[in-house]
Write a protein that holds these residues in place. Structure first.
Motif: not given
Length: 529
Positions: A287-306
């Protein structure tokens, strides 16, 4: 690179340099005991307001979001189509001149946007970014002038935001469901990874722990084999385990060297599982990288649901009635900030409208404990009654009973544009506070924010930077002269070079060269920016 030309362009390309510098006058502070909140809401023409921010904020803004007029031709919707607003029309007449009478709607819009974008570019940090909401009416033109000002190579993405989920019974040809959000960097080479926090739906898969748990958190197992159709012969090789030769159906995700290193170093990042007559090879995704940062998810160019309706409903909840047409959903703006800002970012919105940007910043700070700052600019009369009022209610909380929303906390200062630094004859305006004049002079010389010298006896001493001492020998009640007497009395700070402003100078040229004294005459030699 192709550039866009329109009527009046030559009058506005460098107009940002001619905009009068006006000081900011604080009207009140909200919810702060210190009396000096770093959050600002400014009422006034955003072209002049942006200019007024330069001494303190040039090169310091980390993120900009603007929702400018869409130029749809709808004269009844003032905020999102104010290209024919009386203030804008007056400005166009003064700036473009007679040919402004022949401007098309698109010409007017481009004339209005160009100098504002130039100032936004100056304010943006070298690793900063800008988001601009727009629809199809000016999307193509906006891309071209953004390429010209920010550079085409600094385009990051053009998001397509699905703003509504259906309808369109009144549409004659095609039902339009989307708008755009242009995303540019000041310098794309300085932009690192752009990630969003992982969804709750994904976190549930990180359910295993090993000896790295304290540092890297839980992990999930992911197949090392991939079904990618890319032809990568170097990723097709056997992995040996317990006397077995394991081949991928298509290819592995990791190089052979990386796998061998993981096996030889006894790195427990690879697991083998026997399934009937075959083997599966998985790797641990922490879940975290070597520096302790939480793994994120990529943004998509299509923004939906808002959807737009979410923004309208949220504002209605805050005020208990409809007060604003089609405000952007705070969730949309918050998503953008979440992807790119740090906990200490400064975020600017020069078309503030109902105050969605401040709402998003306050929400995000409450969510992750950040200390992001916001600066909003709104020229309309509702800057206090709607823009600032919304921010007040978000800070304190709003609604009641089951619909009560807890306040985010926070504060802000409310400002108006004050007098111009120079009067119509080009002299220093005596109505301007001396501290504002000194701040301007220091910025014009050093392009840094001025901090008054502490406990310094020299009344005209501004400060020193890089072995240069700066003096502003000015008195609104009399003319000042730089001569032997004033030099010995006023210029006492040791330095390799001296820059001295005064009304007159009687020092011999040889003396000035010997002691590296540069004289600048007030007001002639004061830089206009």
């Amino acid at each position: 690179m192709p550039t866009l030309h329109w009527i009046g362009k030559e009058k506005v390309v460098n107009h940002h340099q001619e905009v009068p510098y006006r000081v900011l006058e604080k009207q009140y502070e909200f919810n702060t005991e210190s009396g000096s909140s770093e959050n600002k809401i400014i009422q006034g023409d955003n072209l002049e307001a942006l200019k007024s921010l330069l001494p303190e904020y040039e090169g310091r803004i980390n993120c900009i979001y603007i929702d400018p007029p869409y130029n749809t031709g709808n004269e009844n919707w003032v905020y999102n189509d104010n290209v024919n607003h009386p203030k804008i029309k007056k400005w166009l007449g003064e700036t473009v001149g007679k040919e402004g009478e022949d401007l098309s709607r698109h010409d007017k819009w481009l004339c209005m946007m160009y100098p504002r974008l130039k100032l936004l570019h100056k304010l943006l940090n070298e690793n900063g970014v800008i988001f601009i909401s727009i629809d199809e009416f000016e999307h193509d033109y906006l891309h071209l002038i953004m390429d010209e000002i920010f550079g085409r190579s600094n385009r990051i993405e053009t998001f397509v935001w699905k703003k509504t989920y259906g309808g369109g019974a009144k549409s004659k040809h095609v039902v339009n469901l989307h708008e755009y959000i242009l995303f540019y960097a000041k310098d794309i080479e300085r932009i690192g990874k752009i990630d969003l926090p992982p969804d709750e739906s994904v976190l549930k898969y990180y359910k295993y722990q090993d000896e790295k748990f304290q540092k890297r958190g839980p992990y999930r197992l992911q197949p090392l084999a991939t079904t990618s159709m890319d032809d990568r012969p170097n990723l097709v090789y056997p992995i040996f385990h317990d006397g077995n030769e394991i081949w991928p159906n298509k290819q592995w995700q990791w190089s052979k060297d990386r796998v061998e290193k993981a096996l030889v170093d006894n790195d427990l990042s690879i697991e083998f599982n026997a399934k009937k007559s075959s083997w599966t090879v998985n790797y641990k995704q922490y879940l975290k990288d070597e520096e302790g940062n939480v793994r994120g998810k990529k943004m998509y160019s299509l923004l939906e649901g808002i959807y737009t309706q979410i923004g309208t409903n949220r504002l209605n909840e805050i005020f208990g009635k409809k007060i604003f047409n089609f405000p952007k959903p705070v969730e949309l703006v918050q998503l953008l900030f979440q992807s790119i800002t740090s906990p200490n970012s400064i975020i600017l919105d020069s078309f503030a409208g109902s105050g969605t940007t401040a709402h998003a910043v306050l929400n995000l700070n409450k969510e992750d404990g950040g200390d992001r700052k916001f600066i909003l600019i709104e020229m309309e009369d509702y800057a206090d009654s709607i823009t600032a009022e919304r921010v007040r209610r978000v800070i304190q909380g709003y609604g009641s009973g089951s619909k009560a929303v807890e306040g985010t906390g926070g504060d802000f200062g409310f400002y108006a544009l004050g007098p111009a630094l120079f009067d119509i004859e080009g002299n220093l305006n005596e109505a301007v506070a001396i501290s504002d004049i000194l701040s301007y002079i220091w910025y014009s010389e050093t392009r840094t924010k001025w901090t008054p010298p502490v406990d310094h006896a020299d009344r005209y001493y501004l400060g020193s930077l890089e072995d240069t001492a700066y003096y502003f020998i000015y008195d609104p009640d009399r003319l000042t002269t730089l001569d032997f007497e004033s030099l010995s009395a006023w210029v006492t700070q040791p330095a390799e070079q001296y820059i001295c402003y005064a009304d007159n100078c009687l020092l011999p040229e040889a003396l000035m060269q010997k002691h590296r004294i540069i004289f600048k005459k007030i007001p002639r030699d004061i830089t206009r920016f």
